[in-house]
Design an enzyme around this catalytic site. Structure first.
Site, PDB file in Angstrom:
ATOM      1  N   TYR A   1       0.821  -1.213   0.000  1.00  0.00           N
ATOM      2  CA  TYR A   1       0.000   0.000   0.000  1.00  0.00           C
ATOM      3  C   TYR A   1       0.856   1.266   0.000  1.00  0.00           C
ATOM      4  O   TYR A   1       0.385   2.338  -0.344  1.00  0.00           O
ATOM      5  CB  TYR A   1      -0.933   0.031   1.212  1.00  0.00           C
ATOM      6  CG  TYR A   1      -2.041  -1.006   1.165  1.00  0.00           C
ATOM      7  CD1 TYR A   1      -2.190  -1.844   0.070  1.00  0.00           C
ATOM      8  CD2 TYR A   1      -2.933  -1.139   2.209  1.00  0.00           C
ATOM      9  CE1 TYR A   1      -3.188  -2.793   0.023  1.00  0.00           C
ATOM     10  CE2 TYR A   1      -3.946  -2.086   2.170  1.00  0.00           C
ATOM     11  CZ  TYR A   1      -4.061  -2.915   1.073  1.00  0.00           C
ATOM     12  OH  TYR A   1      -5.050  -3.852   1.026  1.00  0.00           O
TER      13      TYR A   1
ATOM     14  N   LYS B   1       3.192 -15.332   3.066  1.00  0.00           N
ATOM     15  CA  LYS B   1       3.184 -16.113   1.820  1.00  0.00           C
ATOM     16  C   LYS B   1       4.648 -16.433   1.504  1.00  0.00           C
ATOM     17  O   LYS B   1       5.161 -16.131   0.424  1.00  0.00           O
ATOM     18  CB  LYS B   1       2.494 -15.284   0.723  1.00  0.00           C
ATOM     19  CG  LYS B   1       2.197 -16.033  -0.552  1.00  0.00           C
ATOM     20  CD  LYS B   1       1.061 -17.021  -0.435  1.00  0.00           C
ATOM     21  CE  LYS B   1       0.911 -17.799  -1.736  1.00  0.00           C
ATOM     22  NZ  LYS B   1       0.078 -18.989  -1.610  1.00  0.00           N
TER      23      LYS B   1
ATOM     24  N   ASP C   1      -3.235 -18.182   2.070  1.00  0.00           N
ATOM     25  CA  ASP C   1      -4.361 -18.881   1.429  1.00  0.00           C
ATOM     26  C   ASP C   1      -4.957 -19.905   2.395  1.00  0.00           C
ATOM     27  O   ASP C   1      -6.184 -20.018   2.535  1.00  0.00           O
ATOM     28  CB  ASP C   1      -3.925 -19.529   0.106  1.00  0.00           C
ATOM     29  CG  ASP C   1      -2.568 -20.199   0.183  1.00  0.00           C
ATOM     30  OD1 ASP C   1      -1.827 -19.966   1.159  1.00  0.00           O
ATOM     31  OD2 ASP C   1      -2.235 -20.967  -0.731  1.00  0.00           O
TER      32      ASP C   1
ATOM     33  N   ASP D   1      -5.719  -6.757   5.594  1.00  0.00           N
ATOM     34  CA  ASP D   1      -6.904  -6.062   5.083  1.00  0.00           C
ATOM     35  C   ASP D   1      -7.979  -7.096   4.719  1.00  0.00           C
ATOM     36  O   ASP D   1      -9.141  -6.985   5.113  1.00  0.00           O
ATOM     37  CB  ASP D   1      -6.476  -5.262   3.837  1.00  0.00           C
ATOM     38  CG  ASP D   1      -7.533  -4.266   3.402  1.00  0.00           C
ATOM     39  OD1 ASP D   1      -8.615  -4.231   4.011  1.00  0.00           O
ATOM     40  OD2 ASP D   1      -7.276  -3.523   2.440  1.00  0.00           O
TER      41      ASP D   1
ATOM     42  N   ASP E   1     -11.444  -8.542   7.166  1.00  0.00           N
ATOM     43  CA  ASP E   1     -12.824  -8.434   6.671  1.00  0.00           C
ATOM     44  C   ASP E   1     -13.500  -9.802   6.686  1.00  0.00           C
ATOM     45  O   ASP E   1     -14.688  -9.926   6.991  1.00  0.00           O
ATOM     46  CB  ASP E   1     -12.850  -7.872   5.249  1.00  0.00           C
ATOM     47  CG  ASP E   1     -12.978  -6.351   5.257  1.00  0.00           C
ATOM     48  OD1 ASP E   1     -12.746  -5.749   6.323  1.00  0.00           O
ATOM     49  OD2 ASP E   1     -13.303  -5.771   4.201  1.00  0.00           O
TER      50      ASP E   1
END
Ligand code: NAD
Length: 359
Positions: A141, A192, A224, A248, A252
């Site tokens: 970001y 990851k 994942d 992020d 959620d």
């Protein structure tokens, strides 16, 4: 010491839900000896309209001077077509970066009264109580270079840079280990590392920090798999620590396990505990101005503010108990409505929490 709290209502439903949280803070000030002053400022689309920037100089001064900040939400269709630097969401990124709010704490707590609102079976989610610690100042970001460029062929290409420095990883890891220490002493780090070098370093640094916390059990998951496990068996988690992008998305996902986005607060903290507190949802332009938004996430964000920055856990618990009592009475805004419950609007829900503070 009187604490200065900066209130940033923002856009869409922001002003409606923040007004209810302010009612709660005012009640604590007047009747329960909360020592704080409230001041208002502009962030997001409303700041673009009034002052020409999503995080104007005026707000920057106010934010730096405040002990803590309570934000509603920013953004909406009115500002979507503006140049990127003027978009409301840039204001949010700017205030987080300016105040070095690097640690985002997002509890996903399922209120027993709302177990039926979850998309998952009650036996999978009942008793769910997770905290996701998301790094907020780095990663893709903020990494440079970024942009959209035109190649020699004439085709356009978008690009971003995923980057983490060792010190950034270590400081968020410490916040996560400390958080785990206050809970059940289990921490899962999500990355990851099988594909990304950034994650390889993340894992190495988290392991190194772990040696200072031998009492906390550390585990690792690829992102994942973590997403899958959150939906399959979420109660296996206690505290999760991860980077900005993965956090992020996972936070959620965890939010939805609890059934309503309108119930969940969040805190973004700097190294000294100063923080920006806000509901995890956005400005909900589809219901703005209708008086139906759920103010509880914002009210619970005010509770987090009292706990983490003002160090008044008694006041925080007073709010959290009041929210529980209101749910016990069957009061529900439309997003958490269930058969047999009492439908109420934003203001009535806020008033009910204020009334329950005294019970
Ligand atoms: P959203 O969270 O605003 O809304 C998603 C859905 O949830 C909508 O149907 C909305 O009505 C509902 N909802 C959200 N909060 C609710 C509440 N308190 N009570 C009842 N229902 C609620 O997400 P979105 O629609 O993707 O985004 C809308 C705008 O908000 C966009 O401009 C986006 O950029 C912005 N946004 C801001 C923040 C922030 O300020 N931190 C976060 C996310 C999105």
């Amino acid at each position: 010491m009187t604490h200065k709290i900066l209130i940033l209502p923002g856009d869409g439903i922001g002003p409606e839900i923040v007004a209810e949280a302010v009612k709660v803070l005012e009640c604590l000030r007047q009747e329960h000896s909360l020592d704080a002053t409230l001041e208002y400022g502009l962030l997001g689309g409303c700041a673009v309209d009034a002052l020409g920037a999503p995080y104007p100089e005026e707000t920057r001064h106010q934010a730096r001077a405040a002990a803590a900040i309570l934000l509603g939400a920013v953004g909406g269709p009115k500002w979507e077509k503006l140049d990127r630097p003027l978009r409301p969401e840039r204001g949010l990124l700017a205030i987080r970066a300016d105040l070095e709010l690097f640690a985002n704490l997002r509890p996903a707590l399922l209120y027993p009264q709302l177990a039926v609102a979850s998309a998952l079976k009650p036996e999978i989610v009942s008793g769910l109580d997770i905290v996701i610690v998301r790094e907020l100042n780095g990663d893709i970001y903020f990494g440079q270079p970024r942009g959209i460029r035109t190649l020699d062929s004439g085709e356009r290409e978008g690009f971003n840079t995923m980057v983490y420095r060792e010190a950034e990883i270590a400081r968020i890891a410490r916040v996560a280990f400390e958080t785990a220490r206050k809970r059940s002493r289990r921490l899962c780090s999500v990355d990851k590392a099988n594909v990304l070098e950034t994650s390889e370093l993340w894992r190495e640094v988290v392991e190194r920090v772990a040696s200072d916390y031998p009492d906390v059990a550390l585990s690792h998951l690829y992102v994942d798999n973590a997403a899958m496990q959150l939906v399959r068996a979420p109660k296996q988690f206690d505290v999760i620590v991860t980077g900005n992008l993965f956090g992020d998305i996972l936070s959620d996902c965890a939010a939805m396990l609890t059934g309503s986005i309108g119930m969940l607060p969040s805190a973004s903290l700097d190294a000294s505990g100063k923080g920006l507190y806000e509901p995890i949802h956005g400005s909900a332009p589809d219901i703005a101005g209708q008086g139906v938004a759920n103010p509880l996430a914002t009210i619970l964000s005010a509770a987090m503010l009292l706990r983490h920055t003002l160090n008044t856990p008694d006041q925080a618990e007073r709010i959290e108990r009041a929210v529980g009592r209101v749910l016990d009475k069957g009061l529900r805004t439309m997003d958490i409505m269930a058969p047999g419950m009492i439908p109420v609007g934003t203001q009535a829900m806020g008033d009910a929490v204020v009334a329950a503070l005294a019970e």
